[in-house]
Design an enzyme around this catalytic site. Structure first.
Site, PDB file in Angstrom:
ATOM      1  CE  LYS A  38      -0.300  -0.011   5.071  1.00  0.00           C
ATOM      2  NZ  LYS A  38      -1.146  -0.337   6.238  1.00  0.00           N
ATOM      3  CE1 TYR A 270      11.094  31.712   3.421  1.00  0.00           C
ATOM      4  CE2 TYR A 270      10.737  29.337   3.486  1.00  0.00           C
ATOM      5  CZ  TYR A 270      10.782  30.530   2.776  1.00  0.00           C
ATOM      6  OH  TYR A 270      10.518  30.533   1.438  1.00  0.00           O
TER       7      TYR A 270
HETATM    8  C1  PLP Z   1      -0.382  -1.398   6.889  1.00  0.00           C
HETATM    9  C2  PLP Z   1      -0.990  -2.626   7.372  1.00  0.00           C
HETATM   10  C3  PLP Z   1      -0.219  -3.781   7.592  1.00  0.00           C
HETATM   11  C4  PLP Z   1       1.282  -3.791   7.517  1.00  0.00           C
HETATM   12  O1  PLP Z   1       1.797  -3.257   8.734  1.00  0.00           O
HETATM   13  P1  PLP Z   1       3.354  -3.223   9.010  1.00  0.00           P
HETATM   14  O2  PLP Z   1       3.468  -2.875  10.453  1.00  0.00           O
HETATM   15  O3  PLP Z   1       3.940  -2.194   8.102  1.00  0.00           O
HETATM   16  O4  PLP Z   1       3.868  -4.582   8.714  1.00  0.00           O
HETATM   17  C5  PLP Z   1      -0.883  -4.949   7.918  1.00  0.00           C
HETATM   18  N1  PLP Z   1      -2.235  -4.979   8.035  1.00  0.00           N
HETATM   19  C6  PLP Z   1      -2.990  -3.880   7.872  1.00  0.00           C
HETATM   20  C7  PLP Z   1      -4.451  -3.955   8.051  1.00  0.00           C
HETATM   21  C8  PLP Z   1      -2.407  -2.667   7.552  1.00  0.00           C
HETATM   22  O5  PLP Z   1      -3.171  -1.584   7.390  1.00  0.00           O
END
Ligand code: PLP
Length: 378
Positions: A38, A270
């Site tokens: 993702k 800034y």
């Molecule tokens: C993002 C996510 C993961 C992965 O989590 P990590 O800690 O990066 O391994 C797993 N399950 C769900 C539902 C997530 O949203």
């Protein structure tokens, strides 16, 4: 691409991704590994990272949004894919036609899935999500019997095939947290209810990266690993990437854009939150918060320039920040390493997380779309 002429770029070591997936498979020898890709693979590039993870034996890919899942199919990836973040009116039919597993947390979603499956003329692959205590997405224990009953009925009518039962931890990154055992117990109970009602899941899963690394009893049939696939540690308490057998895949580099001498007492960037203590050389690093350099790390973020780790002088701006070299000297075009694996003296994503008061997840994931990704070891 001529990298030395590039303002800022992220090198992505796909061999590190493959090694990390193999390391995670060894950590969870009885489970399959889902590589979570993702958010453009946490900023690393979804398609190349998905391919590298599959090469190394990941059995599944996971995404948050349906668009992210459909993009994997559009790239020709036909491995099992699951996506879990749906809103009413989402592209259910496209997902069903693409053979993507869809997550269902509530009755509204199950109803939309059934309608889309009828329109598609084939059953939807549905994974039922239980809220075992996270209090975010997922179905509450009190509503579980209704959801499972409706899913079993939809299975009987041929619109749904329940392929998975799953959940997500609240505090897996805090080993020993009392919620972990409670969530595991709730998951076992909700799973047992679903199985008693006739659900035969292909995969039962609850572990994210920290649970995969620290909690073997959470592995079930599948572990969902995001951050660890990219070689970053989920939390300092769990260990450094090296201690966990992981290798950070992303190195963020910039090319020094300007070096100049300024007198003592010169304000920098800034707000003039940094003032030179003596006559100094300033180096301009052409990366800013539009590129994902956190403004919260103003005055604190580390960067390797001219063989030493320096600190961001004053505010991080949209496109650039400054380092105060004191009496040291570098040249325009010299390399500045903002973060990387850390074994050549450069800071790490974890160091930036600490400097910005956030987690390493956010550091790598927010590296902006303006930053080209350069793939190594494809
Ligand atoms: C993002 C996510 C993961 C992965 O989590 P990590 O800690 O990066 O391994 C797993 N399950 C769900 C539902 C997530 O949203």
């Amino acid at each position: 691409m001529n990298e030395t002429a590039t303002r800022v770029y992220a090198e992505i070591d796909l061999d590190a991704v493959r090694r990390n997936v193999r390391a995670l498979r060894e950590r969870a020898p009885r489970a399959q590994v889902m590589a979570v890709v993702k958010a453009d693979a946490y900023g690393h590039g979804a398609i190349p990272c998905a391919r590298a993870a599959l090469d190394a034996g990941a059995a599944w890919l996971g995404t948050a949004t349906p668009d992210e899942a459909l993009a994997l199919r559009a790239a020709g990836i036909d491995a099992p894919v699951m996506c879990w973040l749906w809103t009413p009116g989402g592209p259910w039919r496209e997902a069903i036609e693409a053979g993507i597993d869809v997550s269902v947390s509530g009755m509204w979603a199950l109803e939309e899935v059934r309608a889309a499956a009828r329109a598609a003329g084939r059953p939807a692959r549905v994974q039922l999500k239980a809220d075992t205590g996270l209090g975010r997405n997922g179905c509450q224990p009190a509503d579980w019997a209704e959801l499972v009953g409706a899913a079993v009925a939809a299975q009987a009518e041929g619109t749904v095939h329940v392929t998975g039962v799953w959940s997500h931890f609240a505090c897996a990154d805090e080993p020993g947290h009392p919620s972990i055992g409670l969530q595991l117990a709730a998951f076992r109970e909700m799973l047992a209810h679903a199985e008693k009602e006739g659900v035969e899941p292909e995969v039962r899963h609850i572990a994210n990266s920290p649970a995969t690394l620290t909690l073997p009893e959470s592995h079930f049939d599948l572990v969902r690993c995001g951050l660890a696939v990219y070689g970053v540690s989920p939390a300092p308490e769990i260990g450094t990437p090296a201690q966990l057998g992981l290798r950070p895949a992303m190195t963020l580099k910039a090319s020094v854009a300007l070096v100049k001498a300024v007198p003592a007492g010169h304000g920098v960037s800034y707000g003039h939150h940094h003032v030179t203590a003596a006559e100094s050389h300033l180096a301009l690093i052409p990366a800013g918060y539009a590129d994902g350099i956190p403004r919260h790390a103003s005055g604190r973020g580390p960067v390797l320039v001219g063989g030493k780790t320096r600190t961001v002088a004053g505010r991080v701006a949209m496109d650039q920040f400054v380092v105060d070299l004191g009496s040291d000297q570098v040249r325009e075009g010299d390399e500045a390493v903002i973060f990387g694996p850390g074994d050549r003296g450069e800071p790490t994503a974890e160091d930036w997380a600490q400097a910005a008061g956030t987690i390493a997840y956010e550091i790598v994931t927010r590296i902006g779309g303006r930053v080209p990704r350069v793939y190594r070891n494809g």
